[in-house]
Design an enzyme around this catalytic site. Sequence first.
Site, PDB file in Angstrom:
ATOM      1  N   GLU A  70      -0.868   1.466  -5.265  1.00  0.00           N
ATOM      2  CA  GLU A  70      -0.683   0.201  -4.556  1.00  0.00           C
ATOM      3  C   GLU A  70      -0.730  -0.960  -5.546  1.00  0.00           C
ATOM      4  OE1 GLU A  70      -3.769   2.600  -1.905  1.00  0.00           O
ATOM      5  OE2 GLU A  70      -3.927   0.440  -1.641  1.00  0.00           O
ATOM      6  N   HIS A  98       0.853  -1.204   0.000  1.00  0.00           N
ATOM      7  CA  HIS A  98       0.000   0.000   0.000  1.00  0.00           C
ATOM      8  C   HIS A  98       0.886   1.251   0.000  1.00  0.00           C
ATOM      9  CE1 HIS A  98      -3.081   2.814   1.378  1.00  0.00           C
ATOM     10  NE2 HIS A  98      -3.966   1.880   1.478  1.00  0.00           N
TER      11      HIS A  98
HETATM   12  O1  TA6 Z   1      -6.121   1.776  -0.474  1.00  0.00           O
HETATM   13  C1  TA6 Z   1      -7.109   2.733  -0.344  1.00  0.00           C
HETATM   14  C2  TA6 Z   1      -7.794   2.542   0.993  1.00  0.00           C
HETATM   15  O2  TA6 Z   1      -8.496   1.340   1.046  1.00  0.00           O
HETATM   16  C3  TA6 Z   1      -8.673   3.766   1.212  1.00  0.00           C
HETATM   17  O3  TA6 Z   1     -10.038   3.417   1.142  1.00  0.00           O
HETATM   18  C4  TA6 Z   1      -8.253   4.269   2.587  1.00  0.00           C
HETATM   19  O4  TA6 Z   1      -9.032   3.668   3.586  1.00  0.00           O
HETATM   20  C5  TA6 Z   1      -6.801   3.816   2.621  1.00  0.00           C
HETATM   21  O5  TA6 Z   1      -6.829   2.511   2.055  1.00  0.00           O
HETATM   22  C6  TA6 Z   1      -6.141   3.883   3.945  1.00  0.00           C
HETATM   23  O6  TA6 Z   1      -6.611   2.865   4.784  1.00  0.00           O
HETATM   24  P1  TA6 Z   1      -6.088   2.891   6.315  1.00  0.00           P
HETATM   25  O7  TA6 Z   1      -6.737   1.723   6.973  1.00  0.00           O
HETATM   26  O8  TA6 Z   1      -4.607   2.747   6.272  1.00  0.00           O
HETATM   27  O9  TA6 Z   1      -6.518   4.211   6.850  1.00  0.00           O
END
Ligand code: TA6
Length: 318
Positions: free
Chosen positions: A276, A172
Amino acid sequence: MTLQEMNARFGREGRVAVVEGRNGLPKIQLSHPGGAKAEVYLHGAHVTSWKAAGDRELFFISKESHFEAGKPIRGGIPVIFPQFGGGPLPQHGLARINSWTLTESSVGRGSSTCVTLKLCDTEATRALWPFAFDLTYQVVLGDTYNMDNALTLIMTVKNSGDKAFPFKAALHTYFGLPDIRRAAVLGLTGVTYVDSLRNNVREPEKRPEIFFERETDRIYCAGPDRVAIRDDARNCFMAIEKDGMPDYVVWNPWIDKAKRMPDFGDDEWPFMLCVETGIIDAPRDLKPGESWTGRTTLRDTTALTPLWLERKWEFKGR
Ligand code: TA6
């Protein structure tokens, strides 16, 4: 294992050192003879910094990030497994909130510096997710061509139990930018995306270059193995190349969501972009004894040629 014991076993003069990071969390420092550096916390096997030669930080880390057991670090490269996003497990799964074990360090071909970390199921993980797994994560600074501007991440999931399980897995990655409004993602034209902000509608990406003017949260399904971020503010590119990882997510929280995230500064949204890579749209089944490996290579380059985007990748150096 204490820091001293880890250094005795895995430390390599001028290449690998294990030190005390934020809040006393153990942190591995990787160095490359060309000047590049990277840092990986055992907590979450979380890469928190990658600097190409010249000390320019390429990742984003929030000034509000937690650095404590059980909580994810906001920025760098969160390792996502076995769940992506929300669901029965903690958001984005178990890997990023558990402490991993350093199991190997090496100086590879082309003078790359590599460390390997592992996470296996525990009583605590089995109480949440009743499967046996063996996660291996390799962080490689540099490449086999003696270039120091690449960072490769290799994730292997092994089903070490006697029951098949479905999983999702992702890296991510939070890339740092001077201004998201002067950046674009290239290479996703025609790829079907799922728009998480529009009731998961699926539609093809029509734009040759994806610019950002609002919150963006999209899963690009079965995307090409090479895309790029073009940073028009600094006139440079970040090349992203994947293998065994079908999907991308492109995410920026923009103003309102930034305010809703306690571990993200209200004013930080212009300075980051997540691109990601992983198994994100649909889960993958793994039978007992089976393994899956996915790789992502990030390459900081200012000389990406248009040919590269038509998959005739020609890296012309820094
Ligand atoms: O990858 C995108 C996502 O799923 C967004 O929806 C946002 O929630 C981001 O990940 C961050 O997630 P986190 O749990 O690290 O706040």
